[in-house]
Design a protein around this motif. Structure first.
Motif, PDB file in Angstrom:
ATOM      1  N   LYS A  99      -2.778   5.490   7.083  1.00 44.68           N
ATOM      2  CA  LYS A  99      -3.100   6.650   7.677  1.00 44.68           C
ATOM      3  C   LYS A  99      -2.367   6.992   8.816  1.00 44.68           C
ATOM      4  O   LYS A  99      -2.024   8.329   8.973  1.00 44.68           O
ATOM      5  CB  LYS A  99      -4.642   6.565   7.919  1.00 44.68           C
ATOM      6  CG  LYS A  99      -5.335   7.618   7.876  1.00 44.68           C
ATOM      7  CD  LYS A  99      -7.234   8.190   8.964  1.00 44.68           C
ATOM      8  CE  LYS A  99      -7.296   9.215   9.085  1.00 44.68           C
ATOM      9  NZ  LYS A  99      -8.669   8.721   9.523  1.00 44.68           N
TER      10      LYS A  99
ATOM     11  N   VAL B 169       0.898  -1.317   0.013  1.00 45.01           N
ATOM     12  CA  VAL B 169      -0.081  -0.009  -0.084  1.00 45.01           C
ATOM     13  C   VAL B 169       0.499   1.381   0.118  1.00 45.01           C
ATOM     14  O   VAL B 169       2.113   1.704   0.638  1.00 45.01           O
ATOM     15  CB  VAL B 169      -1.171   0.286   1.409  1.00 45.01           C
ATOM     16  CG1 VAL B 169      -1.801  -1.268   1.204  1.00 45.01           C
ATOM     17  CG2 VAL B 169      -0.292   0.077   2.506  1.00 45.01           C
TER      18      VAL B 169
ATOM     19  N   LYS C 239      -4.535   0.236   6.232  1.00 40.90           N
ATOM     20  CA  LYS C 239      -5.130   1.262   5.672  1.00 40.90           C
ATOM     21  C   LYS C 239      -5.608   1.625   6.960  1.00 40.90           C
ATOM     22  O   LYS C 239      -4.910   3.750   6.838  1.00 40.90           O
ATOM     23  CB  LYS C 239      -6.838   1.508   4.650  1.00 40.90           C
ATOM     24  CG  LYS C 239      -6.412   0.930   3.594  1.00 40.90           C
ATOM     25  CD  LYS C 239      -7.529   0.633   3.211  1.00 40.90           C
ATOM     26  CE  LYS C 239      -8.022   0.862   1.387  1.00 40.90           C
ATOM     27  NZ  LYS C 239      -6.669   1.013  -0.011  1.00 40.90           N
TER      28      LYS C 239
END
Length: 144
Positions: free
Chosen positions: A127, A3, A123
Motif C-alpha cells: 500500500k 503480492v 500488504k
C-alpha cells in the motif's frame, strides 16, 4: 508469497512529460521516501536508464536492489529485479494514456519477498509503494 497491486491515477501533464519524470530515476529520492540513493549503471541508446542500482528502505526493511528498465516510447516503462538482498522477484510498470485532464497512469507492482513476512506487513508495504507511486509522482510531475 508474491503480492501484486494496481493503482490508477491522473496527472495534469501530457504523457511525454510524465514519462520524462519517470525516466529521471536518479531523482526518485526526491519524490519517493523509500528510495535513499539511486545510481544509473547503464543506459539505453536513447539515454534512458537501463540498469539501475538503488538503496531502498520501506517499513524499516532496507535493501540494495538492481533493476533493469525497459521503455516502450512515451507510453510504457517496466522494470524487472536483477539483484536484491530482500526479494526473490519484483516486476513493475507504469502505463500512460492521454486523457482529457492530462495523463491517466496505471501503476502495477508485484513483489516476492525472500523472507516470510506477516501478511499484514507485506500488504502495508505494498500500500505504501502504491501510494508513493501515485501521490509522490503526481506532486513531482506537477511541480516541474
Amino acid at each position: 508469497m508474491a503480492v501484486s497491486g494496481v493503482k490508477e491515477f491522473e496527472i495534469k501533464a501530457d504523457p511525454a512529460t510524465v514519462m520524462a519524470a519517470i525516466a529521471a530515476v536518479d531523482r526518485l529520492p526526491e519524490w519517493s521516501s523509500a528510495h535513499k540513493s539511486v545510481t544509473i549503471e547503464s543506459t539505453h541508446d536513447d539515454g534512458r536508464p537501463h540498469r539501475v542500482r538503488m538503496s531502498v528502505s520501506i517499513l524499516g526493511i532496507s535493501d540494495e536492489q538492481v533493476v533493469d528498465y525497459t521503455f516502450e516510447g512515451d507510453d510504457t516503462v517496466s522494470w524487472h529485479l536483477v539483484e536484491s538482498g530482500q526479494q526473490n522477484a519484483q516486476d513493475g510498470s507504469y502505463v500512460l494514456t492521454e486523457s482529457g485532464a492530462g495523463t491517466k497512469v496505471t501503476f502495477e507492482l508485484t513483489v516476492d519477498p525472500k523472507i516470510p513476512l506477516p501478511g499484514f506487513l507485506v500488504k502495508k508495504a505494498q500500500k505504501t509503494a502504491l501510494e508513493t507511486a501515485s501521490k509522490g509522482l503526481t506532486k513531482f510531475v506537477e511541480s516541474l
